[in-house]
Design an enzyme around this catalytic site. Sequence first.
Site, PDB file in Angstrom:
ATOM      1  N   TYR A  37       0.464  -1.211  -0.203  1.00  0.00           N
ATOM      2  CA  TYR A  37      -0.233   0.076   0.071  1.00  0.00           C
ATOM      3  C   TYR A  37       0.946   1.535  -0.009  1.00  0.00           C
ATOM      4  O   TYR A  37       0.886   2.480  -0.682  1.00  0.00           O
ATOM      5  CB  TYR A  37      -0.707  -0.020   0.862  1.00  0.00           C
ATOM      6  CG  TYR A  37      -2.242   0.532   0.981  1.00  0.00           C
ATOM      7  CD1 TYR A  37      -3.242   0.619   0.207  1.00  0.00           C
ATOM      8  CD2 TYR A  37      -1.642   2.451   1.858  1.00  0.00           C
ATOM      9  CE1 TYR A  37      -3.952   1.797   0.027  1.00  0.00           C
ATOM     10  CE2 TYR A  37      -3.048   3.329   1.636  1.00  0.00           C
ATOM     11  CZ  TYR A  37      -4.018   3.398   1.108  1.00  0.00           C
ATOM     12  OH  TYR A  37      -4.515   3.946   1.284  1.00  0.00           O
ATOM     13  N   LYS A  48       0.976   4.112  -3.183  1.00  0.00           N
ATOM     14  CA  LYS A  48       1.220   4.958  -2.882  1.00  0.00           C
ATOM     15  C   LYS A  48       1.872   5.946  -2.677  1.00  0.00           C
ATOM     16  O   LYS A  48       2.356   7.663  -4.153  1.00  0.00           O
ATOM     17  CB  LYS A  48       0.662   5.651  -1.097  1.00  0.00           C
ATOM     18  CG  LYS A  48      -0.998   4.922  -1.343  1.00  0.00           C
ATOM     19  CD  LYS A  48      -2.046   5.746  -2.182  1.00  0.00           C
ATOM     20  CE  LYS A  48      -3.395   5.223  -2.015  1.00  0.00           C
ATOM     21  NZ  LYS A  48      -4.148   5.535  -2.939  1.00  0.00           N
TER      22      LYS A  48
HETATM   23  N1  LIG Z   1     -10.079   5.017   3.553  1.00  0.00           N
HETATM   24  C1  LIG Z   1      -9.068   5.237   4.240  1.00  0.00           C
HETATM   25  O1  LIG Z   1      -8.662   5.823   5.374  1.00  0.00           O
HETATM   26  C2  LIG Z   1      -7.524   6.081   2.847  1.00  0.00           C
HETATM   27  C3  LIG Z   1      -6.868   6.668   3.703  1.00  0.00           C
HETATM   28  C4  LIG Z   1      -5.787   7.253   2.442  1.00  0.00           C
HETATM   29  C5  LIG Z   1      -6.413   6.831   1.579  1.00  0.00           C
HETATM   30  N2  LIG Z   1      -7.261   6.060   1.102  1.00  0.00           N
HETATM   31  C6  LIG Z   1      -7.232   6.468  -0.739  1.00  0.00           C
HETATM   32  O2  LIG Z   1      -8.925   6.800  -1.033  1.00  0.00           O
HETATM   33  C7  LIG Z   1      -9.370   5.726  -1.836  1.00  0.00           C
HETATM   34  C8  LIG Z   1     -10.828   5.583  -1.851  1.00  0.00           C
HETATM   35  O3  LIG Z   1     -10.585   4.471  -1.227  1.00  0.00           O
HETATM   36  P1  LIG Z   1     -11.796   4.242  -0.439  1.00  0.00           P
HETATM   37  O4  LIG Z   1     -11.974   4.811   0.977  1.00  0.00           O
HETATM   38  O5  LIG Z   1     -12.827   5.165  -0.827  1.00  0.00           O
HETATM   39  O6  LIG Z   1     -11.939   3.140  -0.299  1.00  0.00           O
HETATM   40  P2  LIG Z   1     -13.367   2.257  -1.095  1.00  0.00           P
HETATM   41  O7  LIG Z   1     -12.781   0.791  -0.417  1.00  0.00           O
HETATM   42  O8  LIG Z   1     -14.396   2.541  -0.414  1.00  0.00           O
HETATM   43  O9  LIG Z   1     -13.527   2.533  -1.984  1.00  0.00           O
HETATM   44  C9  LIG Z   1     -12.511   2.300  -3.244  1.00  0.00           C
HETATM   45  C10 LIG Z   1     -13.177   1.995  -4.751  1.00  0.00           C
HETATM   46  O10 LIG Z   1     -13.100   1.742  -5.386  1.00  0.00           O
HETATM   47  C11 LIG Z   1     -12.737   0.704  -6.798  1.00  0.00           C
HETATM   48  N3  LIG Z   1     -12.388   0.109  -6.906  1.00  0.00           N
HETATM   49  C12 LIG Z   1     -11.645  -1.276  -7.083  1.00  0.00           C
HETATM   50  N4  LIG Z   1     -10.649  -1.701  -7.867  1.00  0.00           N
HETATM   51  C13 LIG Z   1     -11.095  -0.752  -8.942  1.00  0.00           C
HETATM   52  C14 LIG Z   1     -11.080  -1.197 -10.172  1.00  0.00           C
HETATM   53  N5  LIG Z   1      -9.782  -1.935 -10.416  1.00  0.00           N
HETATM   54  N6  LIG Z   1     -10.860  -0.335 -10.797  1.00  0.00           N
HETATM   55  C15 LIG Z   1     -12.258   0.709 -10.458  1.00  0.00           C
HETATM   56  N7  LIG Z   1     -12.109   0.759  -9.045  1.00  0.00           N
HETATM   57  C16 LIG Z   1     -11.796   0.262  -8.205  1.00  0.00           C
HETATM   58  C17 LIG Z   1     -14.220  -0.725  -5.000  1.00  0.00           C
HETATM   59  O11 LIG Z   1     -15.105  -0.913  -5.908  1.00  0.00           O
HETATM   60  C18 LIG Z   1     -14.703   1.105  -5.084  1.00  0.00           C
HETATM   61  O12 LIG Z   1     -15.594   1.309  -5.170  1.00  0.00           O
HETATM   62  C19 LIG Z   1      -8.137   4.887  -2.193  1.00  0.00           C
HETATM   63  O13 LIG Z   1      -7.371   5.273  -3.898  1.00  0.00           O
HETATM   64  C20 LIG Z   1      -7.326   4.412  -1.058  1.00  0.00           C
HETATM   65  O14 LIG Z   1      -6.338   4.413  -1.052  1.00  0.00           O
HETATM   66  C21 LIG Z   1      -8.468   6.360   1.318  1.00  0.00           C
END
Ligand SMILES: NC(=O)c1ccc[n+]([C@@H]2O[C@H](COP(=O)([O-])OP(=O)(O)OC[C@H]3O[C@@H](n4cnc5c(N)ncnc54)[C@H](O)[C@@H]3O)[C@@H](O)[C@H]2O)c1
Length: 285
Positions: free
Chosen positions: A159, A163
Site C-alpha cells: 500500500y 502510494k
Molecule cells: N479510507 C482511508 O482511510 C483512506 C486513507 C488514505 C487514502 N485512501 C485512498 O482513498 C481512495 C478511495 O478509497 P476508499 O477509502 O473510498 O475505499 P473504498 O473501498 O470505499 O472505495 C474504493 C473504490 O475503488 C473501487 N475499485 C477497486 N478496484 C477497482 C478497479 N480495478 N477499477 C476501478 N475501481 C476499482 C472499488 O469498487 C471501490 O468503489 C483509495 O485510493 C484509497 O487508497 C483511503
Amino acid sequence: MNDQHRLDGRVAVITGAAGGLGSGIARHLAQLGAHLVLLEPRVESLQPLCRELREGGAQVQELACDVTDEASVARAAQAVAEQHAGRCDILVNNAGILVPASPLEALTLADWNRSMAVNLTGVFLCTREFGRAMLKQASGSIVNIGSIGAQSPNTSPPYSVTKAGVLALTRHTAVEWGPMGVRTNSVSPGFLRTPLSEVHYANPDMLQLRTQVIPLRRLGTVDDIAAVVGFLASDAAGFINGEDIVADGGFLHTTLMHVHKHADQYGGTHQADLSPFARLNQQKT
Ligand SMILES: NC(=O)c1ccc[n+]([C@@H]2O[C@H](COP(=O)([O-])OP(=O)(O)OC[C@H]3O[C@@H](n4cnc5c(N)ncnc54)[C@H](O)[C@@H]3O)[C@@H](O)[C@H]2O)c1
C-alpha cells in the site's frame, strides 16, 4: 463562494466512484456544478449514487471501468469523448485497494501485483487515456488520491509503496504536462473511516487510539478530503502543480512525539493512562 472555486459545466471523471471517498467526491463536485462521469468495475454499484445525484439536479454519466484493464479504460475514455464532444476537464484517480496486513516475508506476489495494478498502474492508465483529451484542449486538472502511507509505512507493505509511486507519478505528470496546460496534484488523506479502512476498526480500541494521536483529535471525514479535491480541481488552485496536500489533522507531524512518555506530549490530554503507547505496551505484556 468565489467563482474561481466553481466547476460549472466541467466534465469530471472519478474512478472508484461508488466507494466511501469516491461517492463523497462525486457529491461535492456535483455541488460545485461539474458534469460527472462515474467509473466502477461493476456499473450497477453506482445506481443508488447516480439516482441521488440526478435527483439533486446533477448531470451524470456512469460507465463500467476497471482501471487495471487497458482496454476497459480506453473504452471509457472513448465513451466520455462521445458524450462530451471530446472534453475532459477533471480526472480524479481515486480507485484504490488495501490488501490485508502482512509481514513482508509472508506477503504474496498476488497481493503485491494486485496493489500495483489498481493503485498505481490504474492511475497511469487513466492519466494517459483521459489526459489525451486534456492535452488536445490544452487545459485540465488531474487530482490523484495518495495516502499518508506514501510517507510512512503501514501494515500492508504494497500500500505505502504504491502510494509513494502515485506521488512520484503526480510530480512527473505535472512537469511533463504543465507546459501543455494540464495541472496535476495529489491529496494524501490520513485516517478516514470508509469500507477500505473499516477492517482497522474491528478492534474497538482503534478509534480511540487513532483519535488520540491526531492533533485535531478526530478522524478525517470524506467531506474533509472532497473539499481539497474540489479546490485542486478548480481555477482557485490555478498555480498549484505537482503538489501533494496532506489532509491528516497533523498526524504525520507527530513522529518525534512517539518517543515521549506522556500523552500530554500530543498536546492536551493529561491522563497518562490514555497514552496510546502505554496502552499498546499494556496489551503486549
Ligand atoms: N479510507 C482511508 O482511510 C483512506 C486513507 C488514505 C487514502 N485512501 C485512498 O482513498 C481512495 C478511495 O478509497 P476508499 O477509502 O473510498 O475505499 P473504498 O473501498 O470505499 O472505495 C474504493 C473504490 O475503488 C473501487 N475499485 C477497486 N478496484 C477497482 C478497479 N480495478 N477499477 C476501478 N475501481 C476499482 C472499488 O469498487 C471501490 O468503489 C483509495 O485510493 C484509497 O487508497 C483511503
